[in-house]
Design a protein around this motif. Structure first.
Motif, PDB file in Angstrom:
ATOM      1  N   TYR A 170      -1.934  10.335   0.780  1.00  0.00           N
ATOM      2  CA  TYR A 170      -3.263   9.795   0.262  1.00  0.00           C
ATOM      3  C   TYR A 170      -4.248  10.672   0.667  1.00  0.00           C
ATOM      4  CZ  TYR A 170       0.162   6.464  -0.793  1.00  0.00           C
ATOM      5  OH  TYR A 170       0.842   5.277  -1.692  1.00  0.00           O
TER       6      TYR A 170
ATOM      7  N   ILE B 108       8.934   3.252   0.375  1.00  0.00           N
ATOM      8  CA  ILE B 108       9.396   3.376   1.702  1.00  0.00           C
ATOM      9  C   ILE B 108       9.548   2.015   2.611  1.00  0.00           C
ATOM     10  CG2 ILE B 108       7.282   4.440   1.849  1.00  0.00           C
ATOM     11  CD1 ILE B 108       9.437   7.258   2.444  1.00  0.00           C
ATOM     12  N   GLN B 109       7.786   1.808   2.364  1.00  0.00           N
ATOM     13  CA  GLN B 109       8.231   0.601   4.402  1.00  0.00           C
ATOM     14  C   GLN B 109       8.995   0.146   4.271  1.00  0.00           C
ATOM     15  OE1 GLN B 109       6.116   1.024   0.741  1.00  0.00           O
ATOM     16  NE2 GLN B 109       6.074  -1.060   0.209  1.00  0.00           N
TER      17      GLN B 109
ATOM     18  N   HIS C 286      12.143   2.168   5.517  1.00  0.00           N
ATOM     19  CA  HIS C 286      11.183   2.967   7.115  1.00  0.00           C
ATOM     20  C   HIS C 286      11.571   1.440   7.966  1.00  0.00           C
ATOM     21  CE1 HIS C 286      10.587   6.937   6.041  1.00  0.00           C
ATOM     22  NE2 HIS C 286       9.109   6.405   6.056  1.00  0.00           N
TER      23      HIS C 286
ATOM     24  N   ASP D  57       1.996  -2.770   6.135  1.00  0.00           N
ATOM     25  CA  ASP D  57       3.044  -2.153   5.798  1.00  0.00           C
ATOM     26  C   ASP D  57       2.495  -0.671   4.914  1.00  0.00           C
ATOM     27  OD1 ASP D  57       3.225  -3.209   7.829  1.00  0.00           O
ATOM     28  OD2 ASP D  57       4.967  -4.107   6.321  1.00  0.00           O
ATOM     29  N   VAL D  58       1.274  -0.261   3.920  1.00  0.00           N
ATOM     30  CA  VAL D  58       0.765   0.229   2.845  1.00  0.00           C
ATOM     31  C   VAL D  58      -0.650   0.313   2.759  1.00  0.00           C
ATOM     32  CG1 VAL D  58       1.082   0.860   0.173  1.00  0.00           C
ATOM     33  CG2 VAL D  58       2.659  -0.627   1.545  1.00  0.00           C
ATOM     34  N   THR D  59      -0.982   1.901   2.900  1.00  0.00           N
ATOM     35  CA  THR D  59      -2.284   2.706   2.737  1.00  0.00           C
ATOM     36  C   THR D  59      -2.678   1.883   1.522  1.00  0.00           C
ATOM     37  OG1 THR D  59      -1.338   4.513   4.108  1.00  0.00           O
ATOM     38  CG2 THR D  59      -3.512   4.312   3.084  1.00  0.00           C
ATOM     39  N   VAL D  60      -4.290   1.175   2.130  1.00  0.00           N
ATOM     40  CA  VAL D  60      -5.049   0.731   0.532  1.00  0.00           C
ATOM     41  C   VAL D  60      -5.990   2.089  -0.041  1.00  0.00           C
ATOM     42  CG1 VAL D  60      -7.167   0.067  -0.312  1.00  0.00           C
ATOM     43  CG2 VAL D  60      -5.595  -1.500   1.764  1.00  0.00           C
TER      44      VAL D  60
END
Lengths: 199, 258
Positions: B117, B183-184, B187, B167-170
Motif C-alpha cells: 500500500y 497473509i496476516q 504470518h 494486524d492489517v493496514t487501514v
C-alpha cells in the motif's frame, strides 16, 4: 508583469530577497527534520539511565518483546510494585508525579518513541529469538534519560541488517556447507520479501 | 488441474510455477450464497463501507464477492451455482507486470500476489488488467470521511474504528487493494509454529472467509503438500480453475459437478 518581476530579481535588492527566502526555507526544513529526530515529550522524566544502571532487565517492564509484536509500555502498577517498597518514593520531589498519579488512580500515558508506520507490521519476537539484544536497535539505555532512537528506523536500515545477516560470509565466516547455504538463501528470500512486513 | 511439465520455453517456465504454496478450494455445490464470507472478510481486513453514493458508482470495496449468473433465455432461465470470486493469487498474474512502481510484486517466500500500500501510487492499471475484476480502489479516505461518521454531541464518531484489525493496514485514499489470502494469519501461524519449533500444520489456521463459511465450502491450506485437505480436494474430478486459458495459473480451485 512577469518581465518586471525578473528584472527586480536581478537587481541587488531582488538578489538579497531571493537569498533570504532560500535561507529561511532551508532553515525551516532543517528545523522540521530536527524536530522529527527529537524524543517526544513524556508525562514524566523517566530515567532509563538509572533503572537500567541498577540492573533491571528490559524485559521486566517490556515483557511483550519476548512473545509478540509489541513489547508494551508498563502501567503505573508496575512502577508501584517496586517503588512502594522504596523509602525515597515518598520523599523525593522527582517521584512526586508518580505518587500523585497513583493516589489519584490515574496512569501515565507514555508516548512511544520507537514506532513504525501503520503499513509496517513489525514483530519483536523473531528478532529477539534471532539473538538480537535490545540495544542492537534501541541503543544503550544506560546513557539516556528518555528513550531515543540511536538511528533513523527506515526500510533501508531494516533491509541492511536482514541482508547482511543472511549472507554466506556473515562476520567473515563463509559456509562451505551447501545445506546451510541453501537455508540462508531461503531465509534471505523470506526476510527481503515485501509481504513479510507490508500487508 | 494437471500440469504438463514437458512444455518448452515460456510456457514451460510458467508450468513450473504452476503449483504455488497457499491455495484454496471453493465448493460451489455446497455454497448457499449466504455472504458470510463477504462479511467476515470485511471485518478481518478493515474493508471500508463506501456509502450510498460511491456504491452507486460501483466503488464498493469487497475482497470477495458472490457472483451469480443465469443460464438460458427468459423466461426459461436457470440460476447457476453461486460463485464466490476473490483474488486468485495467480502464479502468473496479469496485474503484476503492468504496475509502474512495482507495488504489486509476487512474493517469492509465500508465492502470493502482494499489494504494497505504501508503494502504490494509484494508477489503477492492475485493476484494469485483472481478468477476475477483484481489485478495488480507495477513492476516498473511507475510514475518516465525515459523511460516514456519526455526529455525537458535536464530535464526529466513527464507531467502526473500534473493530479495526490492528494486524492489517487501514488503507488510505488513492491506493489499490485486494485479497491477501489473509497473509496476516499466515504470518501469525508461521510465527507461532516457529516459536514452538515446528512446521505449520494443515488446518491450524484458515482465512477469514473459510472460517466464517457455515457450509464449509471454502478450504484453505498448502497446495504443495499432497496430503493436505485442500490439495486433495483440488485434485478431485470436479475441480476447475477460472479463465485457465489465460495462463494465469490461479491458486483457487472451484469444485462443481458437471
Amino acid at each position: 508583469m512577469i518581465r518586471k518581476f525578473f528584472e527586480w530579481v536581478l537587481s541587488p535588492m531582488g538578489r538579497i530577497a531571493v537569498v533570504i527566502t532560500v535561507m529561511s526555507l532551508f532553515s525551516l526544513a532543517a528545523y522540521g527534520v530536527y524536530q522529527t529526530q527529537q524524543p517526544p515529550e513524556q508525562p514524566i522524566q523517566f530515567t532509563h539511565k538509572l533503572h537500567v544502571g541498577l540492573g533491571i532487565q528490559c524485559l521486566y517492564c517490556h515483557p511483550g518483546a519476548l512473545r509478540g509484536p509489541s513489547p508494551g509500555l508498563p502501567t503505573i502498577n508496575k512502577c508501584w510494585g517496586c517503588h512502594q517498597q522504596i523509602a525515597k518514593t515518598q520523599t523525593s520531589p522527582l517521584l512526586k508525579p508518580m505518587v500523585d498519579a497513583m493516589n489519584a488512580g490515574v496512569g501515565f500515558t507514555w508516548v512511544p518513541v520507537a514506532q513504525v508506520p501503520d503499513f509496517v507490521h513489525f514483530t519483536h519476537r523473531p528478532h529477539v529469538a534471532a539473538g538480537l539484544n535490545c540495544e542492537n536497535c534501541h541503543g544503550d539505555m544506560t546513557k539516556v534519560t528518555i528513550a531515543e532512537n540511536p538511528q533513523v528506523m527506515n526500510m533501508g536500515w531494516c533491509l541492511n541488517c536482514h541482508k547482511s545477516r543472511t549472507e554466506d560470509n556473515f562476520q567473515n565466516n563463509p559456509t562451505s556447507d551447501a545445506g546451510v547455504s541453501a537455508q540462508l538463501e531461503k531465509k534471505r528470500t523470506k526476510l527481503t520479501d515485501c509481504g513479510t512486513c507490508h500487508y | 488441474m494437471t500440469v504438463d511439465l514437458n512444455l518448452v520455453g515460456a510456457k514451460g517456465a510458467i508450468a513450473e510455477a504452476a503449483q504455488g504454496k497457499w491455495g484454496m478450494t471453493i465448493d460451489q455445490d455446497i455454497c448457499t450464497g449466504c455472504q458470510a464470507c463477504v462479511a467476515a472478510c470485511a471485518m478481518e481486513n478493515n474493508l471500508a463501507f463506501v456509502g450510498e453514493e460511491d456504491a452507486g458508482y460501483g466503488r464498493t470495496q469487497h475482497w470477495i464477492r458472490i457472483e451469480r449468473f443465469w443460464d438460458g433465455e427468459y423466461p426459461h432461465v436457470q440460476a447457476t451455482p453461486f460463485q464466490p470470486m476473490l483474488c486468485q493469487q495467480c502464479g502468473h498474474a496479469p496485474c503484476e507486470p503492468v504496475c509502474p512502481v512495482f507495488a504489486t510484486p509476487h512474493s517469492p517466500a509465500e508465492d502470493l500476489n502482494l499489494q504494497v500500500y505504501n508503494r502504490c501510487v494509484g494508477t489503477r492499471y492492475c485493476a484494469n488488467n485483472c481478468p477476475y475484476q477483484v481489485r478495488s480502489f480507495n477513492w476516498r479516505d473511507y475510514h475518516t470521511v465525515p459523511e460516514l461518521g456519526n455526529m455525537v454531541n458535536g464530535t464526529l464518531v466513527f464507531p467502526l474504528h473500534n473493530q479495526l484489525n490492528p494486524d492489517v493496514t487501514v488503507r488510505r485514499r488513492g491506493v489499490m487493494e485486494k485479497c491477501t489470502f489473509c497473509i496476516q494469519r499466515i504470518h501469525k501461524a508461521q510465527d507461532k509454529a516457529k516459536s514452538e519449533g515446528r512446521e505449520v500444520e494443515d488446518g491450524e489456521f484458515t482465512t477469514a472467509c473459510a472460517q466464517a463459511c457455515p457450509a464449509s465450502a471454502i478450504t484453505f491450506g498448502r497446495v504443495d503438500h499432497p496430503e493436505s485437505l485442500v490439495s486433495q480436494l483440488a485434485h478431485q474430478e470436479r475441480g476447475v480453475k477460472h479463465l485457465e486459458e489465460l495462463n494465469t495459473l490461479p491458486r483457487v480451485t472451484y469444485l462443481k459437478e458437471g
